[in-house]
Design a protein around this motif. Sequence first.
Motif, PDB file in Angstrom:
ATOM      1  N   CYS A 243       0.812  -1.311  -0.565  1.00  0.00           N
ATOM      2  CA  CYS A 243       0.676  -2.767  -0.607  1.00  0.00           C
ATOM      3  C   CYS A 243       1.605  -3.433   0.404  1.00  0.00           C
ATOM      4  O   CYS A 243       2.809  -3.145   0.412  1.00  0.00           O
ATOM      5  N   SER A 244       1.034  -4.298   1.226  1.00  0.00           N
ATOM      6  CA  SER A 244       1.829  -5.100   2.176  1.00  0.00           C
ATOM      7  C   SER A 244       2.984  -4.307   2.775  1.00  0.00           C
ATOM      8  O   SER A 244       4.132  -4.718   2.735  1.00  0.00           O
ATOM      9  N   GLU A 245       2.611  -3.158   3.374  1.00  0.00           N
ATOM     10  CA  GLU A 245       3.650  -2.234   3.847  1.00  0.00           C
ATOM     11  C   GLU A 245       4.235  -2.657   5.186  1.00  0.00           C
ATOM     12  O   GLU A 245       5.452  -2.689   5.338  1.00  0.00           O
ATOM     13  N   SER A 246       3.351  -2.941   6.148  1.00  0.00           N
ATOM     14  CA  SER A 246       3.825  -3.265   7.501  1.00  0.00           C
ATOM     15  C   SER A 246       3.104  -4.523   7.985  1.00  0.00           C
ATOM     16  O   SER A 246       2.131  -4.960   7.376  1.00  0.00           O
ATOM     17  N   ASP A 247       3.562  -5.069   9.114  1.00  0.00           N
ATOM     18  CA  ASP A 247       2.909  -6.278   9.643  1.00  0.00           C
ATOM     19  C   ASP A 247       1.444  -6.005   9.986  1.00  0.00           C
ATOM     20  O   ASP A 247       0.571  -6.817   9.712  1.00  0.00           O
ATOM     21  N   TRP A 248       1.205  -4.816  10.584  1.00  0.00           N
ATOM     22  CA  TRP A 248      -0.181  -4.471  10.917  1.00  0.00           C
ATOM     23  C   TRP A 248      -1.052  -4.453   9.658  1.00  0.00           C
ATOM     24  O   TRP A 248      -2.123  -5.054   9.601  1.00  0.00           O
ATOM     25  N   GLU A 249      -0.572  -3.765   8.626  1.00  0.00           N
ATOM     26  CA  GLU A 249      -1.377  -3.571   7.420  1.00  0.00           C
ATOM     27  C   GLU A 249      -1.560  -4.892   6.670  1.00  0.00           C
ATOM     28  O   GLU A 249      -2.676  -5.241   6.250  1.00  0.00           O
ATOM     29  N   HIS A 250      -0.483  -5.630   6.529  1.00  0.00           N
ATOM     30  CA  HIS A 250      -0.509  -6.920   5.838  1.00  0.00           C
ATOM     31  C   HIS A 250      -1.460  -7.877   6.576  1.00  0.00           C
ATOM     32  O   HIS A 250      -2.292  -8.552   5.961  1.00  0.00           O
ATOM     33  N   GLY A 251      -1.350  -7.858   7.916  1.00  0.00           N
ATOM     34  CA  GLY A 251      -2.197  -8.737   8.739  1.00  0.00           C
ATOM     35  C   GLY A 251      -3.671  -8.341   8.642  1.00  0.00           C
ATOM     36  O   GLY A 251      -4.556  -9.202   8.611  1.00  0.00           O
ATOM     37  N   TYR A 252      -3.938  -7.057   8.565  1.00  0.00           N
ATOM     38  CA  TYR A 252      -5.316  -6.557   8.465  1.00  0.00           C
ATOM     39  C   TYR A 252      -5.985  -7.124   7.207  1.00  0.00           C
ATOM     40  O   TYR A 252      -7.132  -7.591   7.244  1.00  0.00           O
ATOM     41  N   VAL A 253      -5.272  -7.096   6.101  1.00  0.00           N
ATOM     42  CA  VAL A 253      -5.858  -7.568   4.839  1.00  0.00           C
ATOM     43  C   VAL A 253      -6.031  -9.090   4.865  1.00  0.00           C
ATOM     44  O   VAL A 253      -7.060  -9.619   4.413  1.00  0.00           O
ATOM     45  N   ARG A 256      -9.165  -9.538   6.896  1.00  0.00           N
ATOM     46  CA  ARG A 256     -10.431  -9.075   6.295  1.00  0.00           C
ATOM     47  C   ARG A 256     -10.764  -9.824   5.003  1.00  0.00           C
ATOM     48  O   ARG A 256     -11.918 -10.148   4.739  1.00  0.00           O
ATOM     49  N   HIS A 257      -9.750 -10.089   4.189  1.00  0.00           N
ATOM     50  CA  HIS A 257     -10.023 -10.690   2.888  1.00  0.00           C
ATOM     51  C   HIS A 257      -9.539 -12.137   2.759  1.00  0.00           C
ATOM     52  O   HIS A 257      -9.831 -12.788   1.753  1.00  0.00           O
ATOM     53  N   GLY A 258      -8.817 -12.603   3.758  1.00  0.00           N
ATOM     54  CA  GLY A 258      -8.331 -13.989   3.707  1.00  0.00           C
ATOM     55  C   GLY A 258      -7.301 -14.204   2.611  1.00  0.00           C
ATOM     56  O   GLY A 258      -7.113 -15.315   2.116  1.00  0.00           O
ATOM     57  N   MET A 259      -6.646 -13.144   2.192  1.00  0.00           N
ATOM     58  CA  MET A 259      -5.605 -13.238   1.162  1.00  0.00           C
ATOM     59  C   MET A 259      -4.686 -12.042   1.284  1.00  0.00           C
ATOM     60  O   MET A 259      -4.953 -11.128   2.062  1.00  0.00           O
ATOM     61  N   THR A 260      -3.605 -12.049   0.512  1.00  0.00           N
ATOM     62  CA  THR A 260      -2.654 -10.942   0.595  1.00  0.00           C
ATOM     63  C   THR A 260      -3.189  -9.720  -0.144  1.00  0.00           C
ATOM     64  O   THR A 260      -4.126  -9.822  -0.951  1.00  0.00           O
ATOM     65  N   ASP A 261      -2.541  -8.586   0.101  1.00  0.00           N
ATOM     66  CA  ASP A 261      -2.904  -7.347  -0.612  1.00  0.00           C
ATOM     67  C   ASP A 261      -2.876  -7.566  -2.123  1.00  0.00           C
ATOM     68  O   ASP A 261      -3.794  -7.157  -2.849  1.00  0.00           O
ATOM     69  N   THR A 262      -1.782  -8.170  -2.592  1.00  0.00           N
ATOM     70  CA  THR A 262      -1.603  -8.360  -4.037  1.00  0.00           C
ATOM     71  C   THR A 262      -2.743  -9.190  -4.621  1.00  0.00           C
ATOM     72  O   THR A 262      -3.324  -8.832  -5.658  1.00  0.00           O
ATOM     73  N   THR A 275      -0.085  -0.120 -12.696  1.00  0.00           N
ATOM     74  CA  THR A 275      -0.279  -0.052 -11.244  1.00  0.00           C
ATOM     75  C   THR A 275       1.049   0.136 -10.529  1.00  0.00           C
ATOM     76  O   THR A 275       2.020  -0.560 -10.825  1.00  0.00           O
ATOM     77  N   MET A 276       1.081   1.069  -9.592  1.00  0.00           N
ATOM     78  CA  MET A 276       2.262   1.275  -8.741  1.00  0.00           C
ATOM     79  C   MET A 276       1.897   0.919  -7.306  1.00  0.00           C
ATOM     80  O   MET A 276       1.013   1.536  -6.714  1.00  0.00           O
ATOM     81  N   LEU A 277       2.596  -0.089  -6.790  1.00  0.00           N
ATOM     82  CA  LEU A 277       2.359  -0.559  -5.435  1.00  0.00           C
ATOM     83  C   LEU A 277       3.451  -0.002  -4.527  1.00  0.00           C
ATOM     84  O   LEU A 277       4.618  -0.378  -4.640  1.00  0.00           O
ATOM     85  N   ALA A 278       3.074   0.904  -3.627  1.00  0.00           N
ATOM     86  CA  ALA A 278       4.080   1.485  -2.739  1.00  0.00           C
ATOM     87  C   ALA A 278       4.482   0.467  -1.680  1.00  0.00           C
ATOM     88  O   ALA A 278       3.648  -0.308  -1.195  1.00  0.00           O
ATOM     89  N   HIS A 279       5.740   0.459  -1.367  1.00  0.00           N
ATOM     90  CA  HIS A 279       6.350  -0.344  -0.297  1.00  0.00           C
ATOM     91  C   HIS A 279       6.474  -1.827  -0.654  1.00  0.00           C
ATOM     92  O   HIS A 279       7.544  -2.306  -0.965  1.00  0.00           O
ATOM     93  N   SER A 280       5.386  -2.589  -0.510  1.00  0.00           N
ATOM     94  CA  SER A 280       5.389  -4.012  -0.916  1.00  0.00           C
ATOM     95  C   SER A 280       6.488  -4.819  -0.238  1.00  0.00           C
ATOM     96  O   SER A 280       7.106  -5.695  -0.836  1.00  0.00           O
ATOM     97  N   ASN A 281       6.718  -4.504   1.038  1.00  0.00           N
ATOM     98  CA  ASN A 281       7.821  -5.163   1.745  1.00  0.00           C
ATOM     99  C   ASN A 281       7.544  -6.622   2.048  1.00  0.00           C
ATOM    100  O   ASN A 281       8.451  -7.439   2.070  1.00  0.00           O
ATOM    101  N   LEU A 282       6.272  -6.937   2.338  1.00  0.00           N
ATOM    102  CA  LEU A 282       5.981  -8.273   2.856  1.00  0.00           C
ATOM    103  C   LEU A 282       5.349  -9.179   1.801  1.00  0.00           C
ATOM    104  O   LEU A 282       4.556 -10.061   2.104  1.00  0.00           O
TER     105      LEU A 282
END
Length: 458
Positions: A243-253, A256-262, A275-282
Amino acid sequence: MTDIRDTVLLASGFHAPVAGEIDVLEDVLIDVDADGVIRSVVRPGDAEYDTLKTQAVDEGRLERLPEGSYLLPGFVDCHVHAPQYPQLGTALDVPLEVWLQKYTFPLEARYADIAFARRAYSLLVEDLIANGTTTALYFATVHQDATRVLVDTCLEKGQRALIGKVAMDNPDSCPDYYRDASSDEAIDGTRALIDYVRAHPDNKTRRVNPVVTPRFIPSCTDATLEGLGALAGECGCHVQTHCSESDWEHGYVLKRHGMTDTESLDRFGLLGRHTMLAHSNLLTSSDMEQIRVREAAVAHCPLSNAYFAGAVFPLRAALEKGLHVGLGTDISGGPSASMLENCRAAITVSRMLESGVDPERPANLRASGTSARVDFRIAFHIATVGGARALDLPVGQFAPGYRFDAVVVDTRAPQGSMRLWEEFDQGDGILQKIVFTASKANIADVWVDGMQVSTRRH
Ligand code: GUN
Ligand code: FE
């Protein structure tokens, strides 16, 4: 030592049921029943202490830890990629999105070969147990057969484990040679693994549990995320993802979905108590609030985040907000399989987050402006009880009703990496030294459910 079942253990040690506090256990008697469940923890001075001790001696069921040995709850590693063990300590020269395609997917694809899976998983599980990891939350691979091998291996070697067949079916981000062929395959494969784990003849006590495991949003189609959310609800399984691990990954979601991973995981039914969300930095502050409300958890992976995240997870803020947080090695995004080393990393990166790190900036502009530091007490808490509570498992502390999952640190092990000084090291200062300086050679005994799963004593 030996199995600690139907046994009273006389030991000194530490556990941390309350975040930020260490409960120092001195010469306590831990009465463990025949199933490996703690019946009572009795301290010197308690009314029943002498009776229990005498009775245990008379019945020949008293075991004592040697001098210089300390009992700790076993470590709960909340984020491990089991198939990535062969590349631990390598391949960290590129960003996450390149690392996946260049190194990780080709390695994970090899687990189509069952013999290879057996060899790699056997080494991994043995090594993690010897490191004191009594519970691990594992991502396996897309493969049905290899994931079953990991289940069998944990059952055979006695590790408590939660295991997911990785679901990844999005052809836009997953290579043809390594992905679920369709959404149905991802969902049906997940269901088949759940059935396999729950019906396993050697898993009557459910020491191994299945996990619904969408790799992360970029690797899954919406149909798969939706199907897995429904499946998790139906089966009452744990869920794990990144979940929201890096800028690339967070930005991708966001794109694509117009909202955050969470937010997106929540609408798919993938954000719940298990639920276990790995990383979740952003995470945004509203993401954090949503995770708290859903009673979901974060796996803090401090070493891995140094390589892929470009940010430090605000552990202290998350704990102060009341989120469940566990600690994860993220093998092999983090280059160490040791929970002790990850405890140290959690402490170190929290100091860097607080102070800032750019020497070009004056100190006042360098700092993050908030108190972000955590100490060994918090690091040890999330490595044990924090992870256990996040996963809703009765382990991580010594109390009636909890399973006896424990490690012994032999502070005098000749090949070890620590020295205690009688005149300097006392009370929880001893645990502080263990957290900062102990290593695998100091981990003398490991028990899961009261069964001895590793020993270095001869
Ligand atoms: N995001 C998707 N897959 C992975 C993985 O294997 N490791 C890490 N750290 N992040 C991921
Ligand atoms: Fe990961």
